[in-house]
Enzyme design. Structure first.
Site, short mmCIF file in Angstrom:
data_model
loop_
_atom_site.label_atom_id
_atom_site.label_comp_id
_atom_site.label_asym_id
_atom_site.label_seq_id
_atom_site.Cartn_x
_atom_site.Cartn_y
_atom_site.Cartn_z
N CYS A 165 -19.69 -27.01 -29.90
CA CYS A 165 -20.08 -28.27 -30.50
C CYS A 165 -21.33 -28.78 -29.80
CB CYS A 165 -18.95 -29.29 -30.38
SG CYS A 165 -19.41 -30.89 -31.03
N ARG A 179 -19.39 -21.96 -39.66
CA ARG A 179 -19.59 -23.39 -39.40
C ARG A 179 -19.64 -23.66 -37.89
NH1 ARG A 179 -17.62 -27.31 -36.37
NH2 ARG A 179 -15.52 -26.55 -36.76
N ASP A 180 -18.52 -23.55 -37.20
CA ASP A 180 -18.51 -23.86 -35.76
C ASP A 180 -19.44 -22.90 -35.02
OD1 ASP A 180 -17.76 -24.89 -33.26
OD2 ASP A 180 -15.65 -24.97 -33.75
N ASN A 235 -15.82 -20.49 -29.99
CA ASN A 235 -14.38 -20.35 -30.19
C ASN A 235 -13.92 -19.01 -29.66
OD1 ASN A 235 -15.48 -22.02 -32.64
ND2 ASN A 235 -13.32 -22.54 -32.42
N HIS A 244 -11.51 -23.26 -28.02
CA HIS A 244 -12.80 -22.74 -27.54
C HIS A 244 -12.51 -21.96 -26.27
CE1 HIS A 244 -15.76 -24.53 -30.32
NE2 HIS A 244 -14.72 -25.29 -30.62
P1 HMG Z 1 -25.44 -42.09 -38.11
O1 HMG Z 1 -26.86 -41.91 -37.72
O2 HMG Z 1 -24.62 -43.09 -37.37
O3 HMG Z 1 -25.29 -42.30 -39.68
O4 HMG Z 1 -24.75 -40.66 -38.00
P2 HMG Z 1 -25.48 -43.55 -40.57
O5 HMG Z 1 -24.21 -43.77 -41.31
O6 HMG Z 1 -26.10 -44.71 -39.81
O7 HMG Z 1 -26.58 -42.99 -41.57
C1 HMG Z 1 -27.86 -42.60 -41.10
C2 HMG Z 1 -28.47 -41.64 -42.09
O8 HMG Z 1 -27.69 -40.44 -42.18
C3 HMG Z 1 -28.53 -42.21 -43.51
O9 HMG Z 1 -29.66 -41.64 -44.13
C4 HMG Z 1 -27.30 -41.64 -44.14
O10 HMG Z 1 -27.39 -41.54 -45.54
C5 HMG Z 1 -27.26 -40.25 -43.52
P3 HMG Z 1 -31.06 -42.42 -44.19
O11 HMG Z 1 -30.74 -43.71 -44.89
O12 HMG Z 1 -31.50 -42.64 -42.76
O13 HMG Z 1 -31.93 -41.47 -44.93
N1 HMG Z 1 -25.91 -39.66 -43.53
C6 HMG Z 1 -25.66 -38.41 -43.94
N2 HMG Z 1 -26.46 -37.43 -44.42
C7 HMG Z 1 -25.86 -36.28 -44.76
N3 HMG Z 1 -24.54 -36.04 -44.64
C8 HMG Z 1 -23.71 -37.00 -44.17
C9 HMG Z 1 -24.28 -38.23 -43.80
N4 HMG Z 1 -23.77 -39.36 -43.30
C10 HMG Z 1 -24.77 -40.22 -43.14
N5 HMG Z 1 -22.41 -36.74 -44.06
C11 HMG Z 1 -23.10 -39.08 -38.75
C12 HMG Z 1 -23.38 -40.50 -38.34
C13 HMG Z 1 -21.62 -38.91 -38.84
C14 HMG Z 1 -23.76 -38.80 -40.07
C15 HMG Z 1 -23.71 -38.13 -37.67
O14 HMG Z 1 -23.24 -38.54 -36.44
C16 HMG Z 1 -23.34 -36.70 -37.89
O15 HMG Z 1 -23.78 -36.05 -38.84
N6 HMG Z 1 -22.49 -36.12 -36.99
C17 HMG Z 1 -22.00 -34.77 -37.15
C18 HMG Z 1 -21.87 -34.12 -35.83
C19 HMG Z 1 -21.38 -32.70 -35.99
O16 HMG Z 1 -21.62 -32.04 -37.00
N7 HMG Z 1 -20.67 -32.19 -34.97
C20 HMG Z 1 -20.13 -30.88 -35.00
C21 HMG Z 1 -18.95 -30.73 -35.90
S1 HMG Z 1 -17.43 -31.28 -35.17
C22 HMG Z 1 -16.94 -29.97 -34.16
O17 HMG Z 1 -17.66 -29.02 -33.99
C23 HMG Z 1 -15.57 -30.03 -33.58
C24 HMG Z 1 -14.55 -29.09 -34.24
O18 HMG Z 1 -14.99 -27.75 -34.23
C25 HMG Z 1 -13.21 -29.19 -33.51
C26 HMG Z 1 -13.38 -29.04 -31.98
O19 HMG Z 1 -13.69 -27.94 -31.51
O20 HMG Z 1 -13.23 -30.05 -31.34
C27 HMG Z 1 -14.31 -29.49 -35.71
MG MG Z 2 -14.77 -26.41 -32.57
#
Ligand code: HMG
Ligand code: MG
Length: 299
Positions: free
Chosen positions: A239, A16-17, A248, A208
């Site tokens: 990220c 994933r990450d 990481n 990380h």
């Molecule tokens: P948005 O554009 O604000 O979403 O994104 P929305 O609520 O306005 O919806 C827009 C469209 O996205 C809609 O579809 C929703 O249905 C769809 P449309 O009507 O346009 O066809 N939608 C989704 N589709 C699939 N899965 C979903 C989902 N939610 C809405 N879950 C959103 C908001 C949260 C979706 C977007 O910002 C996003 O996907 N962000 C994820 C970012 C990400 O993956 N970052 C990396 C992971 S975190 C990380 O790595 C940190 C960690 O490792 C810890 C660390 O190291 O800090 C965990």
């Molecule tokens: Mg991370």
């Protein structure tokens, strides 16, 4: 000498990450082989994919297939930012869900398009629903030490967010140094405080390795009583919404350090490196961690 644990649990986050930040589109088949080989090496807990917007993170767009096709073994976590992600995950049978939120508003806005408070408001009913269904819930706390936009984070803010999740009944907290900026003193201080103030939740550290302080931070967290670490095979990842953040801390280097200290993990280093050798063929960046380099010299 401090009292250190006899055993450590590694939560592998490479699929994933690691792969979310990869330039190449790794095929579903290659991801499944990677996950299988990681399982074979002895890993029992793993983040296998994330149910996020495919527009934001195209690398994770095959999340449903991954959950459906993966060999069910140990705790297989899927990451979700919101109710939509949780619904998608539950629909295909996920039994362990990780939600994520940043302590820093600016980071949360960039990552999830919401303020921290808005994210929390949305997550409360989601967590209630998951707990009612008997699903394991982990809460990942990003920018727990530093934010790429706001700088140093007040540890009290991190503590408050963690306590809120603990009050909601999450099973695990994964507290992250998203941009690899924490130092061992900060790791020791924050994890000592978290461990003593939130004793009833599994407490995991997620480092990380941007500034190569991952191993030192893990050693400091061990001294603070932490025995669960998120790591990524090959040191893959980062990220996409945290500028400058690299992968990481590498699973193989952490496992080697722990084994050499007499701390068991249940992981076979050779088999782990074999899994890395195969995924190395699918990713764009060269993998150059200490233990993987040695493995290549000898194989
Ligand atoms: P948005 O554009 O604000 O979403 O994104 P929305 O609520 O306005 O919806 C827009 C469209 O996205 C809609 O579809 C929703 O249905 C769809 P449309 O009507 O346009 O066809 N939608 C989704 N589709 C699939 N899965 C979903 C989902 N939610 C809405 N879950 C959103 C908001 C949260 C979706 C977007 O910002 C996003 O996907 N962000 C994820 C970012 C990400 O993956 N970052 C990396 C992971 S975190 C990380 O790595 C940190 C960690 O490792 C810890 C660390 O190291 O800090 C965990
Ligand atoms: Mg991370």
């Amino acid at each position: 000498m401090f009292s250190l644990p006899n055993n450590v649990t590694i939560i592998e986050v490479g699929p994933r990450d690691g792969l979310q930040n990869e330039n190449n589109m790794v095929s579903t088949k290659d991801k499944l082989i990677f996950i299988h080989e990681l399982q074979e090496s002895g890993i029992k807990e793993m983040e296998i994919t994330s149910f996020v917007s495919p527009k934001w993170v195209p690398q994770m767009s095959d999340a449903a297939e991954i959950v459906e096709l993966v060999e069910k073994q140990g705790r297989q976590l899927v990451l979700t930012p919101n109710a939509k992600g949780v619904d998608r995950a539950i629909e295909v049978g996920a039994r362990s869900v990780a939600v994520f939120v940043g302590v820093s508003n600016s980071f949360n806005q960039k990552n999830i398009n919401k303020t921290t408070a808005e994210s929390m408001q949305g997550l409360k009913p989601v967590i209630d629903q998951l707990k009612q269904q008997g699903i394991f819930v982990r809460a990942c706390i990003s920018t727990a030490f530093y934010c790429p936009f706001e700088g140093k984070i007040d540890p009290e803010d991190t503590l408050a967010l963690c306590k809120e999740f603990a009050d909601w009944g999450v099973d695990e907290l994964s507290v992250a140094d998203t941009i690899g900026m924490a130092n061992p003193q900060e790791s020791y201080d924050l994890f000592s405080q978290l461990n003593s103030e939130i004793p009833n939740v599994l407490m995991t550290a997620h480092f990380h390795d941007t500034r190569k302080m991952g191993l030192a931070n893990i050693y400091a967290a061990l001294q603070a009583g932490i025995s669960r670490f998120d790591t990524s095979a090959g040191g893959l990842g980062g990220c996409p919404f945290a500028p400058g953040a690299t992968g990481n801390v590498a699973t193989e280097d952490v496992v080697n350090m722990l084994h050499r200290m007499g701390i068991t993990t249940g992981i076979d280093l050779d088999l782990l490196c074999k899994a890395i050798a195969n995924i190395a063929l699918c990713v764009s960046r060269p993998i150059d961690t200490g233990m993987f380099r040695l493995y290549q010299v000898h194989n």
